[in-house]
Design a protein around this motif. Sequence first.
Motif, PDB file in Angstrom:
ATOM      1  N   ASN A   1      -2.123  -0.862  -5.225  1.00  0.00           N
ATOM      2  CA  ASN A   1      -2.888  -0.101  -4.306  1.00  0.00           C
ATOM      3  C   ASN A   1      -2.441   1.452  -4.861  1.00  0.00           C
ATOM      4  O   ASN A   1      -2.633   2.567  -3.975  1.00  0.00           O
ATOM      5  CB  ASN A   1      -3.343  -0.059  -3.011  1.00  0.00           C
TER       6      ASN A   1
ATOM      7  N   GLN B   1     -11.094   0.774   2.145  1.00  0.00           N
ATOM      8  CA  GLN B   1      -9.734   0.471   1.453  1.00  0.00           C
ATOM      9  C   GLN B   1      -9.407   1.291   0.303  1.00  0.00           C
ATOM     10  O   GLN B   1      -8.605   0.953  -0.867  1.00  0.00           O
ATOM     11  CB  GLN B   1      -9.981  -0.942   0.521  1.00  0.00           C
TER      12      GLN B   1
ATOM     13  N   TRP C   1       0.980  -0.946   0.054  1.00  0.00           N
ATOM     14  CA  TRP C   1      -0.164   0.166  -0.012  1.00  0.00           C
ATOM     15  C   TRP C   1       0.876   1.217   0.027  1.00  0.00           C
ATOM     16  O   TRP C   1       1.833   1.209   0.659  1.00  0.00           O
ATOM     17  CB  TRP C   1      -0.925   0.018   1.274  1.00  0.00           C
TER      18      TRP C   1
ATOM     19  N   PRO D   1      -7.176   3.781  -1.518  1.00  0.00           N
ATOM     20  CA  PRO D   1      -5.562   4.003  -1.134  1.00  0.00           C
ATOM     21  C   PRO D   1      -5.134   5.257  -0.598  1.00  0.00           C
ATOM     22  O   PRO D   1      -4.001   5.152   0.099  1.00  0.00           O
ATOM     23  CB  PRO D   1      -4.944   3.885  -2.542  1.00  0.00           C
TER      24      PRO D   1
END
Length: 279
Positions: A138, A270, A107, A272
């Motif tokens: 991501n 979720q 991430w 990013p």
Amino acid sequence: MDAFLLNDGHTLPAIGFGTVGVQGAKGVIDLTTAIDKGYRLIDTSTNYNNEGMVGEAIRHSSVPREELIISSKLPGLAHDYDKAFKLIQEQLYRIGIDYFDKYLIHWPNPKVGKYDQAWQALVDAQKLGLIKTIGVSNFLEEHLDRIIDKTGVTPATNQIERHPYFNNNELVQVNNDRGILTEAWSPFGRNIVDILADNTLKKIAEKYDKTPGQVVLRWNLQNNVLPIVKASSPKHQQENVDVFDFELTEEDIQAIDAMDKGEDGRVEGQHPNEYEEFV
Ligand SMILES: NC(=O)c1ccc[n+]([C@@H]2O[C@H](COP(=O)([O-])OP(=O)(O)OC[C@H]3O[C@@H](n4cnc5c(N)ncnc54)[C@H](OP(=O)(O)O)[C@@H]3O)[C@@H](O)[C@H]2O)c1
């Protein structure tokens, strides 16, 4: 299996095997069964806490290590250059292999903003032969451009959330524009979003005597996206590689694209730019 050619000259098989929740002795059985069924690209991460299982499955498998494509990810706690560099080596020791075929930053953690240091560590680890293909996960457009501008090295892949309720088509296009292959995570929405029960997919599947899952995989492949799918059930594992004998029409693809729910379709929390991953 068909293959995707990457911007670094390496290739990846068309379907990857996800390993979230695939752990312990049962995990070794699941993964070796998957390898027997033809999966070669194995997607793991420090955060999946299953590197021991991956190593054990590699050693138990009848397929030589050189034919497997082991892909892992750098966690948020190791974005500092030195930490990243050391952790990559530790992960190799944990799995019991000498190199990663593919390795991603899991991430971007943009609020911390150290992903460019992490990327430099991947670039250097690749030069030393610890990793063959380097990529990210991501990453949004601005994150991609920052690391490309700083290092001059473009990631080979960007693994992003993508399923019919959140098709992420704009980010797929951003990747395409930079020569980056998109990998789709949670292509079936995991167990969080019940995509495979959707009537649009069911109707298309009936037309080809296939299952909704197979239709979703085909939709990805025909959009030049590599799906990473997790299946413990041998029946599901088989279904997910039996997707090379039919083709969706442009109309089917448009109907699946129309299932998109925008931000509401995303797995909750979720985004990013918001999701903070420090473990
Ligand atoms: N980069 C990232 O940030 C990120 C985030 C999430 C996931 N990932 C990766 O993406 C992989 C896949 O995502 P995921 O594990 O979240 O979920 P997923 O692959 O979307 O869905 C897995 C679920 O679908 C079921 N399934 C598999 N094949 C099926 C079929 N043909 N028909 C019906 N059901 C089927 C599985 O059941 P059984 O297991 O019972 O067969 C399991 O319950 C992960 O394992 C991980 O490697 C990456």
